[in-house]
Design an enzyme around this catalytic site. Structure first.
Site, PDB file in Angstrom:
ATOM      1  N   GLU A  47       1.780  -1.543  -2.699  1.00 55.18           N
ATOM      2  CA  GLU A  47       1.457  -0.133  -3.171  1.00 55.18           C
ATOM      3  C   GLU A  47       0.170  -0.052  -3.822  1.00 55.18           C
ATOM      4  OE1 GLU A  47       6.230   0.568  -3.328  1.00 55.18           O
ATOM      5  OE2 GLU A  47       4.909  -0.753  -4.494  1.00 55.18           O
ATOM      6  N   THR A  48      -0.460   0.892  -3.742  1.00 58.09           N
ATOM      7  CA  THR A  48      -1.710   1.318  -4.418  1.00 58.09           C
ATOM      8  C   THR A  48      -1.491   2.677  -5.251  1.00 58.09           C
ATOM      9  OG1 THR A  48      -3.026   0.330  -2.950  1.00 58.09           O
ATOM     10  CG2 THR A  48      -4.178   2.079  -4.312  1.00 58.09           C
TER      11      THR A  48
END
Length: 289
Positions: A47-48
Site C-alpha cells: 500500500e501507498t
C-alpha cells in the site's frame, strides 16, 4: 519537474527492514486519482498512502490508500503508518487524532513509537464452505481446524480460514482457484488459545499483493471472528496478538483488542510500532485521465 515528499516506513515492527513497508506521500492535494494510482504502482508496495487535508468536520487529516492495483476505503498499516509519520513531521502532536478515509472518520492514538487504531463498525457474515478457501490456499480438508470460516471486518472485510499450526507455513496461493471462486483475499491462521495469539498469513492476489507482511485491517476483523466463534469472550474487552510475515522474512507483531457485548463484537483496536527507513522526493506523474 514537480515533485512530492515521501517517506518509507516499516509498520508493525520495532526494527527496520521487518514489518510491512509503506510509502507515505505528502502534498498531493492537486493530484488526480489516476496520478495517485500511478505513484502507488511506482512504489509497488502493498500500500501507498497519501496524507491530505481533511474534508469532513472533526477530522485531523484525510488518508487515501492505494494498492498497486486499486484504491481501498481503509487499511490498517497505512492508517497507523500515516498517523505516526505525519506526527513526526510536525503536522500534529502525539495523542488522539482522527483520520478521514473511505470507512469514515476513525480515531487513532499516536505515541512516540507507534499508534493504536480503532477500527470501524464490526461486520460479520454467515458461515462459509471451507473447501474453496482451502483450495485457494493450497491446502486440504485435513488442514482445516476449528470453527467454520466466515467473512468479518472492521472497515475492510476478509474471509478467515482457521487451520492447523503446521498448515500455516505450507499455505501457497493458488491463483487459478482464487479466480475461479472469485476470492480476492483470505486470512489463513492458526490459533493458540493459551497465549491468545494467531499465527497468520494474508494473501491478497486480487489486489496485486501475493502476500501481505502485516495486515492491520485483517487483525481487526479477526477479533470479530474470534468472538463469533466462541474463542474469545462474548462480554467485555479481550486482548489478543497476531504474528505475521515470518514466512516472507518480514516478521510483524500486531497487538489487538476486541470489545464484545451479548456475544457480538462491538469494537476492535490494533496497535504497533512504526520505524522510519527512507525519505525523499518523487516526480509527479503526468495526468493521463
Amino acid at each position: 519537474m514537480s515533485t512530492l515528499a515521501y517517506e518509507i516506513v516499516d509498520v508493525f515492527t520495532d526494527r527496520p527492514f521487518a514489518g510491512n513497508p509503506l510509502a507515505v506521500v505528502f502534498g498531493a492535494e492537486k493530484l488526480a486519482t489516476e496520478q495517485m494510482q500511478a505513484l502507488a504502482l511506482e512504489f509497488n508496495l502493498s500500500e501507498t498512502v497519501f496524507v491530505l487535508s481533511p474534508t469532513q468536520v472533526g477530522a485531523t487529516y484525510r488518508a487515501r490508500i492505494f494498492t498497486p492495483a486499486e484504491e481501498l476505503p481503509f487499511a490498517g498499516h497505512p492508517s497507523v503508518g500515516a498517523a505516526v509519520t505525519a506526527s513526526r513531521r510536525g503536522m500534529f502532536g502525539v495523542g488522539r487524532v482522527t483520520q478521514e478515509c473511505g470507512a469514515g472518520v476513525l480515531p487513532i492514538e499516536v505515541t512516540e513509537t507507534g499508534a493504536v487504531l480503532t477500527g470501524g463498525t464490526p461486520t460479520l457474515g454467515p458461515e462459509l464452505d471451507p473447501e474453496p478457501l482451502l483450495e485457494m490456499a493450497g491446502l486440504t480438508a485435513a488442514d482445516h481446524a476449528g470453527p467454520a470460516p466466515r467473512v468479518a471486518g472492521c472497515g475492510l472485510e476478509f474471509p478467515y480460514l482457521p487451520v492447523r499450526p503446521d498448515a500455516v507455513a505450507r499455505a501457497r496461493v493458488n491463483a487459478a482457484a482464487a479466480e475461479q471462486y472469485g476470492v480476492e483475499h483470505v486470512s489463513v491462521f492458526s490459533w493458540d488459545a493459551a497465549t491468545q495469539t494467531a499465527h497468520a498469513r494474508v494473501f491478497v492476489p486480487g489486489l496485486g499483493v501475493p502476500e501481505d507482511p502485516a495486515t492491520g485491517s485483517a487483525a481487526l476483523g479477526l477479533g470479530v471472528w474470534l468472538v463469533a466463534s466462541g474463542l474469545l469472550p462474548g462480554e467485555g474487552r479481550s486482548e489478543y496478538a497476531v504474528r505475521q510475515g515470518v514466512e516472507i522474512k518480514r516478521p510483524s507483531s500486531l497487538a489487538c483488542t476486541v470489545t464484545a457485548a451479548g456475544g457480538v463484537a462491538v469494537g476492535a483496536t490494533v496497535a504497533g510500532h512504526v520505524m522510519p527507513v527512507a525519505r525523499g522526493e518523487i516526480a509527479v506523474p503526468p495526468f493521463v485521465g
